[in-house]
Write an enzyme that holds these catalytic residues in place. Sequence first.
Site, mmCIF file in Angstrom:
data_model
loop_
_atom_site.group_PDB
_atom_site.id
_atom_site.type_symbol
_atom_site.label_atom_id
_atom_site.label_comp_id
_atom_site.label_asym_id
_atom_site.label_seq_id
_atom_site.Cartn_x
_atom_site.Cartn_y
_atom_site.Cartn_z
ATOM 1 C CE LYS A 1 -8.440 3.526 -8.167
ATOM 2 N NZ LYS A 1 -9.604 2.729 -7.674
ATOM 3 N N GLY B 1 -3.266 0.852 0.836
ATOM 4 C CA GLY B 1 -3.764 -0.394 0.268
ATOM 5 C C GLY B 1 -2.783 -1.519 0.519
ATOM 6 C CB THR C 1 2.555 -4.879 1.146
ATOM 7 O OG1 THR C 1 2.190 -4.440 2.469
ATOM 8 C CG2 THR C 1 4.056 -4.790 1.008
ATOM 9 C CB VAL D 1 -1.156 -2.186 -5.001
ATOM 10 C CG1 VAL D 1 -1.361 -0.881 -5.759
ATOM 11 C CG2 VAL D 1 -2.009 -3.289 -5.623
ATOM 12 N N GLY D 2 1.504 -1.292 -3.308
ATOM 13 C CA GLY D 2 2.421 -0.254 -2.836
ATOM 14 C C GLY D 2 3.787 -0.381 -3.494
ATOM 15 C CD GLU E 1 -1.931 2.849 6.367
ATOM 16 O OE1 GLU E 1 -1.513 1.698 6.615
ATOM 17 O OE2 GLU E 1 -3.120 3.156 6.342
ATOM 18 C CB CYS F 1 -4.095 -1.358 7.359
ATOM 19 S SG CYS F 1 -4.545 0.257 7.951
ATOM 20 C CD GLU G 1 -2.862 -6.800 5.536
ATOM 21 O OE1 GLU G 1 -2.428 -6.676 4.379
ATOM 22 O OE2 GLU G 1 -3.140 -5.833 6.263
HETATM 23 P P1 NAI Z 1 -5.338 -2.999 -3.471
HETATM 24 O O1 NAI Z 1 -4.091 -2.551 -2.879
HETATM 25 O O2 NAI Z 1 -5.293 -3.770 -4.740
HETATM 26 O O3 NAI Z 1 -6.291 -1.752 -3.758
HETATM 27 C C1 NAI Z 1 -6.190 -0.513 -3.130
HETATM 28 C C2 NAI Z 1 -6.428 0.586 -4.139
HETATM 29 O O4 NAI Z 1 -5.389 0.601 -5.101
HETATM 30 C C3 NAI Z 1 -7.716 0.468 -4.916
HETATM 31 O O5 NAI Z 1 -8.248 1.769 -5.079
HETATM 32 C C4 NAI Z 1 -7.256 -0.086 -6.252
HETATM 33 O O6 NAI Z 1 -8.110 0.254 -7.296
HETATM 34 C C5 NAI Z 1 -5.930 0.583 -6.425
HETATM 35 N N1 NAI Z 1 -4.957 -0.105 -7.278
HETATM 36 C C6 NAI Z 1 -4.874 -1.427 -7.571
HETATM 37 N N2 NAI Z 1 -3.822 -1.645 -8.383
HETATM 38 C C7 NAI Z 1 -3.236 -0.453 -8.611
HETATM 39 C C8 NAI Z 1 -2.082 -0.028 -9.345
HETATM 40 N N3 NAI Z 1 -1.324 -0.897 -10.009
HETATM 41 N N4 NAI Z 1 -1.764 1.271 -9.332
HETATM 42 C C9 NAI Z 1 -2.490 2.154 -8.635
HETATM 43 N N5 NAI Z 1 -3.585 1.820 -7.937
HETATM 44 C C10 NAI Z 1 -3.948 0.531 -7.914
HETATM 45 O O7 NAI Z 1 -6.146 -3.823 -2.423
HETATM 46 P P2 NAI Z 1 -7.320 -4.858 -2.728
HETATM 47 O O8 NAI Z 1 -7.056 -5.659 -3.945
HETATM 48 O O9 NAI Z 1 -8.565 -4.130 -2.690
HETATM 49 O O10 NAI Z 1 -7.159 -5.810 -1.484
HETATM 50 C C11 NAI Z 1 -6.243 -6.901 -1.528
HETATM 51 C C12 NAI Z 1 -5.573 -7.077 -0.202
HETATM 52 O O11 NAI Z 1 -4.875 -5.896 0.123
HETATM 53 C C13 NAI Z 1 -6.469 -7.284 0.972
HETATM 54 O O12 NAI Z 1 -6.875 -8.594 1.123
HETATM 55 C C14 NAI Z 1 -5.614 -6.840 2.089
HETATM 56 O O13 NAI Z 1 -4.726 -7.848 2.474
HETATM 57 C C15 NAI Z 1 -4.833 -5.709 1.506
HETATM 58 N N6 NAI Z 1 -5.406 -4.389 1.807
HETATM 59 C C16 NAI Z 1 -4.789 -3.640 2.742
HETATM 60 C C17 NAI Z 1 -5.319 -2.415 3.080
HETATM 61 C C18 NAI Z 1 -4.676 -1.577 4.091
HETATM 62 O O14 NAI Z 1 -5.264 -0.600 4.519
HETATM 63 N N7 NAI Z 1 -3.493 -1.856 4.517
HETATM 64 C C19 NAI Z 1 -6.526 -1.912 2.482
HETATM 65 C C20 NAI Z 1 -7.083 -2.755 1.466
HETATM 66 C C21 NAI Z 1 -6.517 -3.937 1.175
#
Ligand code: NAI
Length: 768
Positions: free
Chosen positions: A190, A241, A243, A245-246, A263, A297, A389
Amino acid sequence: HMTIKEIFDTMDYGPAPESSAEALAWLADRGGIAGHYVNGKWGPLRDDFASMNPATGEHLAGVTKGSPEEVATAVRAARKAQAAWAKDGHKRAQVLYAIARQMQKHSRLLAVMETLDNGKPIRESRDIDVPLAIRHFYYHAGMAQLMDTELPDRAPIGVCGQVIPWNFPLLMLAWKIAPALAMGNTVVLKPAEFTSLSAMVFAELCTAAGVPPGVINIVTGDGETGAALVAADVDKVAFTGSTEVGRKIRQATAGTGKALTLELGGKSPYIVFEDADLDSAVEGLVDAIWFNQGQVCCAGSRLLVQEGIADRFYAKLKARMETLRIGDPLDKAIDVGAIVDPSQRAMIAKMVSDNTEGETFQTSAPDGCFYPPTLITGLSPASTLMQEEIFGPVLAATTFRTPSEAVEVANNSRYGLAASVWSENINVALDIAPQLAAGIVWINGTNMMDAAAGFGGVRESGFGREGGWEGLSAYTKPKTKPTKPKQIKPFSGKDGAGSGLDRTQKLFIGGKQARPDGGYSRTVFGPKGDLLGEASLANRKDLRNAVEAMNSAKGWSKSTGHLRAQIIYYIAENLSARSEELAKRIKAITGKDGKDEVGHCINTLFTFAAWADKYDGQVHNVPMRGVALAMKEPVGNIAVFCADDWPLLGMISPMAATIAMGNRVTLVASDPFPLMAAELYQILETSDVPAGVVNILTGSHTELAPQVAQHADIDAVWSFSGHNLAQALEHGAASNLKRTWINPAETAAKDMLREACEIKNVWVPYGA
Ligand code: NAI
């Protein structure tokens, strides 16, 4: 009259726009809707929400929000395709190679689509994102080819559910799909809701490359779709993504038996020593924090400068910031593009305006979804902007005086993804690298990534590695069938039988026998109901004491493999001297002859003593003038719930594996047969094991499990217990994202050693 130098100095860039016509036509030809690619076919395609070009605010496409039913259909397709896909490594290699070739042929379309959808400069999508994604498929085509010969004991995990973020849409897709496919898995992926479009181009290339239907499935949607994929009938979840949501995913998968890699975020330190090549370090920062608008990240988002050069360095940095060109990402001469979405831009702006500390320096940015390169100096290590972050082009800076202070400030973070060290002194740089809590360290460089080197962090930056040989274990499992650990009921007897005899076994904490804090113990009976003794019942306080003891034994992690081997051999020798007595005690406790078990213990100790100075790292061959040293480091503090059966071996084997690699361990002895603990600690007391390196608790596994899982200073927890602790341990582990290894199918020495280590990739210039 101008001199030539003056002419050069006053020249500006003309516009050099890359055309978006082909990418926009591609979208129009497909009805302007991005949606699912399942079983080799498109659909359903619905316009549930919009995908925008953040640089212009223009509508690019409608996106389908995948429902749980649609996710389930995709997972079924992946399941159906998996067995055939797993059969032939050479066939897989050919398909992965064909994907790489297709991507090369259409690299311009991929790059433009990525830039339109994400806002990143075309210079980056063209020269970094797309080539690295292609490289990932080439590299893993090789891994598919080599799997049979090089990993003869490993099998695919099955169907992988993969959820990726928006910052590197195509590259993250490649990082997820290539290794999974190479190892014979099939996938449902996804993309992030902001950036689904390059995945659509990729899907079409998969059809052209001859990917069998069902092997790669893409379901578009938002967080709810992601959650549905995590909950679906998949064997493994891989997530990149935030932390936050992780953590949710760690909790959602707890106790389900699904494999998991995470990650997550970072706040990576960028350390500049006074003897660094300052101009290179300034240029490095451009790549560290203004690459991809800082939405990386592993971005070097925390600048640590040695005090003596700080003013000079900041001045150079500000001058360089003034020359960064920010604007239309499709312009080939642009350095900094648009933020992915207005909501992200608002978050960045709020974090910066909420800050009241230090001094803020910003260059300018065009109107719209752009944020200016920002430097905030004079922050303290505890400032919010040094800890949280920001995920934008904002560099938070502080100073340090000595190398040890640099390490202290660098490690003052809940994250541990990457770090950069800048010094012209090899001694300083290579002395600092092993002390940093990070999965990746770049010496005199930054943000270097390659398929051949593992990527991933420690602490709350998540667990698992992507890339390199080390990345393959996340997509394979042992061929041997898992055996369910046996739950054994303790023998019962009559309380009071044989009273008068005081044999209350103590706990073993910090090298000393300790009475349980709560003052409780339980009677332990032999097979015939005879009273064998009393076992202490450890509580939360005892656990805390054991963790403190492990913390104070950190020196062990710096000891040499040779020394650790000697001590483990010495344990074996002392155990061997008491083997008859131990065998008898095992017989009295379990009713079974104990000779075999004692023999196994000595053998196991020899095995891990042997490995202590031989389980070493690798040097990865990365395609640049450098090498990545994949160093094996101890995980830290490990807690182990020992097996019900094998009352002695169940402690010896994880103890030897963990301490051989330099970890500190707390063993929770067999739940039904806790009384071998005293025998073991008496041996340890005479074997030169430093205090706190091994601690032994006895008590109820089910009661201690949630406490262990939630302890912030435990880095990993293993369980071989007969009680099913998976739910409690994995759910609680979401607290500090500790590593869990629960009822593993594999317990061969090498598997234990793998779990007892973190791999740190240290990138060093070589031949440069
Ligand atoms: P996110 O972690 O919410 O989204 C990443 C992915 O997870 C997206 O595909 C999203 O649709 C999916 N997702 C969201 N909630 C979920 C759930 N409960 N179960 C399964 N999948 C889910 O990140 P977002 O909202 O796009 O960005 C928010 C913050 O996250 C950013 O400002 C940044 O601080 C951080 N981030 C960190 C990343 C990294 O590579 N470490 C990448 C993107 C965001």
